[in-house]
Design a protein around this motif. Sequence first.
Motif, short mmCIF file in Angstrom:
data_model
loop_
_atom_site.label_atom_id
_atom_site.label_comp_id
_atom_site.label_asym_id
_atom_site.label_seq_id
_atom_site.Cartn_x
_atom_site.Cartn_y
_atom_site.Cartn_z
N LEU A 157 0.83 -1.20 0.00
CA LEU A 157 0.00 0.00 0.00
C LEU A 157 0.87 1.26 0.00
N ASP A 158 0.39 2.30 -0.65
CA ASP A 158 1.13 3.56 -0.70
C ASP A 158 0.54 4.52 0.32
N GLY A 159 1.04 4.41 1.55
CA GLY A 159 0.51 5.24 2.63
C GLY A 159 0.85 6.70 2.50
N GLU A 160 1.85 7.01 1.68
CA GLU A 160 2.25 8.41 1.50
C GLU A 160 1.33 9.12 0.51
N LYS A 161 1.10 8.51 -0.65
CA LYS A 161 0.29 9.17 -1.68
C LYS A 161 -1.20 8.89 -1.55
N ALA A 162 -1.55 7.81 -0.84
CA ALA A 162 -2.96 7.47 -0.68
C ALA A 162 -3.25 7.11 0.79
N PRO A 163 -3.05 8.06 1.70
CA PRO A 163 -3.20 7.78 3.13
C PRO A 163 -4.61 7.35 3.55
N LYS A 164 -5.64 7.98 2.99
CA LYS A 164 -7.02 7.64 3.37
C LYS A 164 -7.40 6.24 2.88
N SER A 165 -7.06 5.96 1.64
CA SER A 165 -7.39 4.65 1.07
C SER A 165 -6.62 3.55 1.78
N ILE A 191 -15.16 6.79 1.85
CA ILE A 191 -14.03 7.70 2.03
C ILE A 191 -13.94 8.66 0.85
N ALA A 192 -13.23 9.74 1.07
CA ALA A 192 -13.03 10.73 0.01
C ALA A 192 -12.07 10.18 -1.05
N SER A 193 -12.32 10.49 -2.29
CA SER A 193 -11.48 10.02 -3.39
C SER A 193 -10.07 10.61 -3.32
N GLU A 194 -9.10 9.75 -3.62
CA GLU A 194 -7.71 10.20 -3.71
C GLU A 194 -7.16 9.98 -5.13
N PRO A 205 -0.80 -1.98 -14.99
CA PRO A 205 -0.98 -3.40 -14.66
C PRO A 205 -0.47 -3.73 -13.25
N TYR A 206 -1.25 -4.50 -12.54
CA TYR A 206 -0.95 -4.98 -11.18
C TYR A 206 -0.99 -3.90 -10.11
N THR A 207 -1.56 -2.73 -10.45
CA THR A 207 -1.81 -1.75 -9.39
C THR A 207 -3.20 -2.02 -8.82
N VAL A 208 -3.43 -1.52 -7.60
CA VAL A 208 -4.68 -1.76 -6.89
C VAL A 208 -5.39 -0.43 -6.67
N ALA A 209 -6.67 -0.38 -6.98
CA ALA A 209 -7.43 0.86 -6.87
C ALA A 209 -8.75 0.63 -6.15
N MET A 210 -9.31 1.72 -5.64
CA MET A 210 -10.60 1.65 -4.96
C MET A 210 -11.74 1.60 -5.98
N ALA A 211 -12.66 0.66 -5.77
CA ALA A 211 -13.87 0.61 -6.59
C ALA A 211 -14.90 1.57 -5.98
N ARG A 212 -15.78 2.07 -6.80
CA ARG A 212 -16.79 3.02 -6.31
C ARG A 212 -17.98 3.03 -7.23
N THR A 213 -19.01 3.78 -6.85
CA THR A 213 -20.18 3.98 -7.71
C THR A 213 -19.92 5.23 -8.57
N GLY A 214 -20.96 5.81 -9.13
CA GLY A 214 -20.82 7.02 -9.91
C GLY A 214 -20.38 8.21 -9.06
N ASP A 215 -20.58 8.11 -7.75
CA ASP A 215 -20.15 9.15 -6.82
C ASP A 215 -18.66 8.93 -6.54
N PRO A 216 -17.79 9.91 -6.85
CA PRO A 216 -16.35 9.71 -6.65
C PRO A 216 -15.96 9.47 -5.19
N ASN A 217 -16.80 9.91 -4.28
CA ASN A 217 -16.50 9.76 -2.85
C ASN A 217 -17.33 8.65 -2.20
N SER A 218 -17.50 7.54 -2.93
CA SER A 218 -18.36 6.46 -2.45
C SER A 218 -17.60 5.16 -2.16
N ALA A 219 -16.27 5.17 -2.28
CA ALA A 219 -15.49 3.95 -2.07
C ALA A 219 -15.58 3.47 -0.62
N THR A 220 -15.75 2.16 -0.46
CA THR A 220 -15.80 1.58 0.89
C THR A 220 -14.82 0.42 0.99
#
Length: 204
Positions: free
Chosen positions: A50-58, A104-107, A116-131
């Motif tokens: 995980l990239d705690g520096e660039k994506a602390p909330k996620s 959480i808020a989108s980062e 390839p092989y990166t991991v990202a947050m899935a969400r709905t149409g709302d950018p701040n909907s990732a759980t």
Amino acid sequence: MKHTIAHPTRRLMMQVAAAGAALLVSGAALAFENPQVSLKTTMGEIVIELDGEKAPKSTANFLQYVKAGFYKGTVFHRVITDFMIQAGGYTEKLIDKPGVRKPIASEAQNGLSNKPYTVAMARTGDPNSATSQFFINTNDNAGLDYPGMDGHGYAVFGRVVKGQETVDKIKNVMVDDVRGMQNVPVVPVVIQNATILSGDKLVK
């Protein structure tokens, strides 16, 4: 105005103290390591850094779910070979996993790309909907980077550092439409356990 000049000895002591503080700061920076999480699946292990520096909330959000044991028994419920594999929301019977936390808020503007092989947050149409749901890119999906087609993009928060071959196995499974959901693996790919790695278990 009275001008004061530090005593040479005092000045030397201050310089030593400042140098010591600088060493402590640089030491802390060197000691910092991005957390790694092992996903044990029915098709093999995947280790995500995980990239705690660039994506602390996620990162914090993902770790909370891991520590709570939330991902145990969830499945990769959406698999598109040349796009991505998605997991983290449903049980083997495709029932919503209880215990989902607040969104959480989108980062997505953190500068990390959906390679390839990166991991990202899935969400709905709302950018701040990732759980709890996340996906692993199986292709160069730069079109998902901010701003993307919808003006928001998808936030990358980590990368696979071990188990790329497991990702490749999962992306090639047979899929079908199930209960109104598309691209569902015919044979469930289950996350049996998710743990935070430490010590000699960390992938160097």
